[in-house]
Design a protein around this motif. Sequence first.
Motif, PDB file in Angstrom:
ATOM      1  N   HIS A  96       0.850  -1.190   0.000  1.00  9.39           N
ATOM      2  CA  HIS A  96       0.000   0.000   0.000  1.00  9.39           C
ATOM      3  C   HIS A  96       0.889   1.244   0.000  1.00  9.39           C
ATOM      4  O   HIS A  96       1.776   1.374   0.849  1.00  9.39           O
ATOM      5  CB  HIS A  96      -0.911   0.006   1.229  1.00  9.39           C
ATOM      6  CG  HIS A  96      -1.605  -1.307   1.457  1.00  9.39           C
ATOM      7  ND1 HIS A  96      -2.822  -1.620   0.890  1.00  9.39           N
ATOM      8  CD2 HIS A  96      -1.223  -2.418   2.177  1.00  9.39           C
ATOM      9  CE1 HIS A  96      -3.176  -2.846   1.255  1.00  9.39           C
ATOM     10  NE2 HIS A  96      -2.217  -3.348   2.032  1.00  9.39           N
ATOM     11  N   ILE A  97       0.627   2.139  -0.947  1.00 12.57           N
ATOM     12  CA  ILE A  97       1.462   3.329  -1.127  1.00 12.57           C
ATOM     13  C   ILE A  97       0.603   4.586  -1.000  1.00 12.57           C
ATOM     14  O   ILE A  97      -0.510   4.636  -1.529  1.00 12.57           O
ATOM     15  CB  ILE A  97       2.148   3.336  -2.509  1.00 12.57           C
ATOM     16  CG1 ILE A  97       2.965   2.051  -2.721  1.00 12.57           C
ATOM     17  CG2 ILE A  97       3.008   4.584  -2.678  1.00 12.57           C
ATOM     18  CD1 ILE A  97       4.176   1.918  -1.824  1.00 12.57           C
ATOM     19  N   GLU A  98       1.134   5.582  -0.317  1.00 11.08           N
ATOM     20  CA  GLU A  98       0.475   6.890  -0.297  1.00 11.08           C
ATOM     21  C   GLU A  98       1.506   7.963  -0.619  1.00 11.08           C
ATOM     22  O   GLU A  98       2.594   7.993  -0.046  1.00 11.08           O
ATOM     23  CB  GLU A  98      -0.162   7.180   1.057  1.00 11.08           C
ATOM     24  CG  GLU A  98      -0.756   8.592   1.129  1.00 11.08           C
ATOM     25  CD  GLU A  98      -2.028   8.664   1.933  1.00 11.08           C
ATOM     26  OE1 GLU A  98      -3.092   8.334   1.367  1.00 11.08           O
ATOM     27  OE2 GLU A  98      -1.954   9.021   3.116  1.00 11.08           O
ATOM     28  N   GLN A  99       1.130   8.845  -1.540  1.00 14.37           N
ATOM     29  CA  GLN A  99       2.022   9.935  -1.932  1.00 14.37           C
ATOM     30  C   GLN A  99       1.169  11.092  -2.409  1.00 14.37           C
ATOM     31  O   GLN A  99       0.431  10.976  -3.382  1.00 14.37           O
ATOM     32  CB  GLN A  99       2.964   9.476  -3.054  1.00 14.37           C
ATOM     33  CG  GLN A  99       4.122  10.415  -3.287  1.00 14.37           C
ATOM     34  CD  GLN A  99       5.101   9.822  -4.279  1.00 14.37           C
ATOM     35  OE1 GLN A  99       5.221   8.611  -4.416  1.00 14.37           O
ATOM     36  NE2 GLN A  99       5.789  10.686  -4.983  1.00 14.37           N
ATOM     37  N   PHE A 100       1.230  12.227  -1.691  1.00 15.90           N
ATOM     38  CA  PHE A 100       0.338  13.340  -1.976  1.00 15.90           C
ATOM     39  C   PHE A 100       0.819  14.256  -3.092  1.00 15.90           C
ATOM     40  O   PHE A 100       0.085  15.130  -3.529  1.00 15.90           O
ATOM     41  CB  PHE A 100       0.102  14.168  -0.711  1.00 15.90           C
ATOM     42  CG  PHE A 100      -0.871  13.524   0.246  1.00 15.90           C
ATOM     43  CD1 PHE A 100      -1.869  12.691  -0.214  1.00 15.90           C
ATOM     44  CD2 PHE A 100      -0.779  13.761   1.604  1.00 15.90           C
ATOM     45  CE1 PHE A 100      -2.776  12.094   0.654  1.00 15.90           C
ATOM     46  CE2 PHE A 100      -1.672  13.180   2.485  1.00 15.90           C
ATOM     47  CZ  PHE A 100      -2.673  12.344   2.014  1.00 15.90           C
ATOM     48  N   ALA A 101       2.039  14.116  -3.534  1.00 16.24           N
ATOM     49  CA  ALA A 101       2.545  14.975  -4.606  1.00 16.24           C
ATOM     50  C   ALA A 101       3.065  14.109  -5.741  1.00 16.24           C
ATOM     51  O   ALA A 101       3.887  13.220  -5.525  1.00 16.24           O
ATOM     52  CB  ALA A 101       3.655  15.887  -4.093  1.00 16.24           C
ATOM     53  N   ILE A 102       2.560  14.352  -6.927  1.00 16.67           N
ATOM     54  CA  ILE A 102       3.023  13.630  -8.113  1.00 16.67           C
ATOM     55  C   ILE A 102       4.183  14.412  -8.703  1.00 16.67           C
ATOM     56  O   ILE A 102       4.024  15.565  -9.102  1.00 16.67           O
ATOM     57  CB  ILE A 102       1.885  13.476  -9.129  1.00 16.67           C
ATOM     58  CG1 ILE A 102       0.760  12.644  -8.516  1.00 16.67           C
ATOM     59  CG2 ILE A 102       2.385  12.831 -10.406  1.00 16.67           C
ATOM     60  CD1 ILE A 102      -0.484  12.597  -9.350  1.00 16.67           C
ATOM     61  N   GLU A 103       5.345  13.809  -8.724  1.00 19.08           N
ATOM     62  CA  GLU A 103       6.542  14.539  -9.126  1.00 19.08           C
ATOM     63  C   GLU A 103       6.653  14.745 -10.630  1.00 19.08           C
ATOM     64  O   GLU A 103       7.308  15.673 -11.082  1.00 19.08           O
ATOM     65  CB  GLU A 103       7.789  13.821  -8.588  1.00 19.08           C
ATOM     66  CG  GLU A 103       7.836  13.815  -7.064  1.00 19.08           C
ATOM     67  CD  GLU A 103       9.156  13.327  -6.532  1.00 19.08           C
ATOM     68  OE1 GLU A 103      10.066  13.028  -7.349  1.00 19.08           O
ATOM     69  OE2 GLU A 103       9.305  13.244  -5.300  1.00 19.08           O
ATOM     70  N   ASN A 104       6.002  13.891 -11.416  1.00 14.78           N
ATOM     71  CA  ASN A 104       6.116  14.024 -12.873  1.00 14.78           C
ATOM     72  C   ASN A 104       4.742  13.974 -13.524  1.00 14.78           C
ATOM     73  O   ASN A 104       4.121  12.921 -13.599  1.00 14.78           O
ATOM     74  CB  ASN A 104       7.008  12.928 -13.443  1.00 14.78           C
ATOM     75  CG  ASN A 104       7.211  13.079 -14.944  1.00 14.78           C
ATOM     76  OD1 ASN A 104       6.932  14.136 -15.517  1.00 14.78           O
ATOM     77  ND2 ASN A 104       7.684  12.026 -15.576  1.00 14.78           N
ATOM     78  N   LYS A 105       4.269  15.127 -14.000  1.00 12.08           N
ATOM     79  CA  LYS A 105       3.008  15.197 -14.731  1.00 12.08           C
ATOM     80  C   LYS A 105       3.249  15.501 -16.206  1.00 12.08           C
ATOM     81  O   LYS A 105       2.306  15.715 -16.961  1.00 12.08           O
ATOM     82  CB  LYS A 105       2.108  16.288 -14.129  1.00 12.08           C
ATOM     83  CG  LYS A 105       1.775  16.074 -12.653  1.00 12.08           C
ATOM     84  CD  LYS A 105       0.951  17.234 -12.123  1.00 12.08           C
ATOM     85  CE  LYS A 105       0.747  17.122 -10.620  1.00 12.08           C
ATOM     86  NZ  LYS A 105       0.016  18.281 -10.074  1.00 12.08           N
ATOM     87  N   SER A 106       4.503  15.543 -16.605  1.00 10.57           N
ATOM     88  CA  SER A 106       4.853  15.924 -17.975  1.00 10.57           C
ATOM     89  C   SER A 106       4.855  14.716 -18.901  1.00 10.57           C
ATOM     90  O   SER A 106       4.734  13.571 -18.476  1.00 10.57           O
ATOM     91  CB  SER A 106       6.225  16.597 -17.990  1.00 10.57           C
ATOM     92  OG  SER A 106       7.225  15.694 -17.542  1.00 10.57           O
ATOM     93  N   GLY A 107       4.997  14.992 -20.180  1.00  4.77           N
ATOM     94  CA  GLY A 107       5.025  13.928 -21.187  1.00  4.77           C
ATOM     95  C   GLY A 107       4.931  14.537 -22.570  1.00  4.77           C
ATOM     96  O   GLY A 107       5.007  15.762 -22.741  1.00  4.77           O
ATOM     97  N   ALA A 108       4.740  13.696 -23.572  1.00  2.84           N
ATOM     98  CA  ALA A 108       4.632  14.187 -24.944  1.00  2.84           C
ATOM     99  C   ALA A 108       3.369  15.016 -25.132  1.00  2.84           C
ATOM    100  O   ALA A 108       2.343  14.764 -24.492  1.00  2.84           O
ATOM    101  CB  ALA A 108       4.638  13.013 -25.913  1.00  2.84           C
ATOM    102  N   MET A 128       2.426  20.797 -19.464  1.00  4.88           N
ATOM    103  CA  MET A 128       1.134  21.288 -19.016  1.00  4.88           C
ATOM    104  C   MET A 128       0.190  20.113 -18.787  1.00  4.88           C
ATOM    105  O   MET A 128       0.231  19.123 -19.522  1.00  4.88           O
ATOM    106  CB  MET A 128       0.559  22.236 -20.070  1.00  4.88           C
ATOM    107  CG  MET A 128      -0.769  22.875 -19.710  1.00  4.88           C
ATOM    108  SD  MET A 128      -1.334  24.055 -20.988  1.00  4.88           S
ATOM    109  CE  MET A 128      -0.279  25.455 -20.629  1.00  4.88           C
ATOM    110  N   THR A 129      -0.653  20.184 -17.763  1.00  2.00           N
ATOM    111  CA  THR A 129      -1.653  19.143 -17.542  1.00  2.00           C
ATOM    112  C   THR A 129      -2.899  19.445 -18.372  1.00  2.00           C
ATOM    113  O   THR A 129      -3.080  20.564 -18.867  1.00  2.00           O
ATOM    114  CB  THR A 129      -2.054  19.054 -16.063  1.00  2.00           C
ATOM    115  OG1 THR A 129      -2.733  20.270 -15.682  1.00  2.00           O
ATOM    116  CG2 THR A 129      -0.843  18.839 -15.163  1.00  2.00           C
ATOM    117  N   ILE A 130      -3.766  18.445 -18.483  1.00  2.00           N
ATOM    118  CA  ILE A 130      -5.037  18.653 -19.185  1.00  2.00           C
ATOM    119  C   ILE A 130      -5.828  19.769 -18.516  1.00  2.00           C
ATOM    120  O   ILE A 130      -6.377  20.653 -19.186  1.00  2.00           O
ATOM    121  CB  ILE A 130      -5.858  17.347 -19.207  1.00  2.00           C
ATOM    122  CG1 ILE A 130      -5.149  16.279 -20.034  1.00  2.00           C
ATOM    123  CG2 ILE A 130      -7.266  17.593 -19.743  1.00  2.00           C
ATOM    124  CD1 ILE A 130      -5.798  14.910 -19.968  1.00  2.00           C
TER     125      ILE A 130
END
Length: 320
Positions: free
Chosen positions: A220-232, A251-253
């Motif tokens: 079970h994993i908990e992490q409140f900050a997503i470090e990578n939202k980037s991509g193509a 940029m995110t959607i």
Amino acid sequence: MADYPMFSVIVSQIDRITPDIRRFTLTRPDGGTLPAFTGGSHIIVQMAQGEQQYSNAYSLMNDPAERHHYQIGVRLEPDSRGGSRFMHQQVKTGDSLLISAPNNMFALAEAPRHVLIAGGIGITPFIAHGYELARRGQAFDLHYSYRDEAGAPFGDLLAQPPFSSRVQEYRSARGERLDVRRLLADVDPQAHIYCCGPATLSEEVQQCAAALGIAPSRVHIEQFAIENKSGAAFTLVLARSGTTLTVAPDMTILQAIEHAKAAQVECLCREGICGTCETAILEGEADHRDQYLSEEERAAQKTLLICCSRAKGDKLILDL
């Protein structure tokens, strides 16, 4: 789409735990009881500064049996989007805050033994977990990794029951390192494993567990900050209005939609936790990066959280 009832609380006490960590005690204005919660629960705190609004998720760290207050630990993040900075620099004792009812995506499983792995501020949910496990009479071990004493919050609590005899600490400044693979290789085959801390620690726990053949259902994993939202970059089509946008690599959607003022979308956390921005997929496949959807829901490719997830291909059509 998740619905979060919100209500007001008073900041009744603020404690300076370390130079960059504060503990906030929250109570009802009338002094009454707060909604019940279980170990691993979090609340969303909404903050407003002029026209700027922030929403952050924080683990509840006090004993779940304590119904007259909530406690959260807030670390001042160096690259804060504004929320942690607001909590540290603007919030004072006696102020009113708007919070959500508790929600739990990091609940304790029914198991004879529990192995808790924390890194830095990731210790907070395990404090509530420890109280709950002690009340259940279930065995647990807490492995706590941090840089040095200045970065080891809540040591006073961990020196007391039910934690004092169950904590193993690792100070990286002294060259002490938590050997995750060795730890997991020795765990009881029926034990459940929990991790909260930096992404590097969570990834190591998941990789080592997989390599050792530990069932994903026991991790079970908990992490409140997503470090990578980037991509193509990819093309985004909003089906209701027919609007076509380009979502840039950085940029995110959600950001693309907001920048173009193309639709009104509610999103409390912006970190793939709360589920308020869950949106139906009409065409295309999502690269899911949230912590809200189950593995089955991700595989079904019917919805995605637009605050953090992206397209796997070059086009995505959403029901917006």
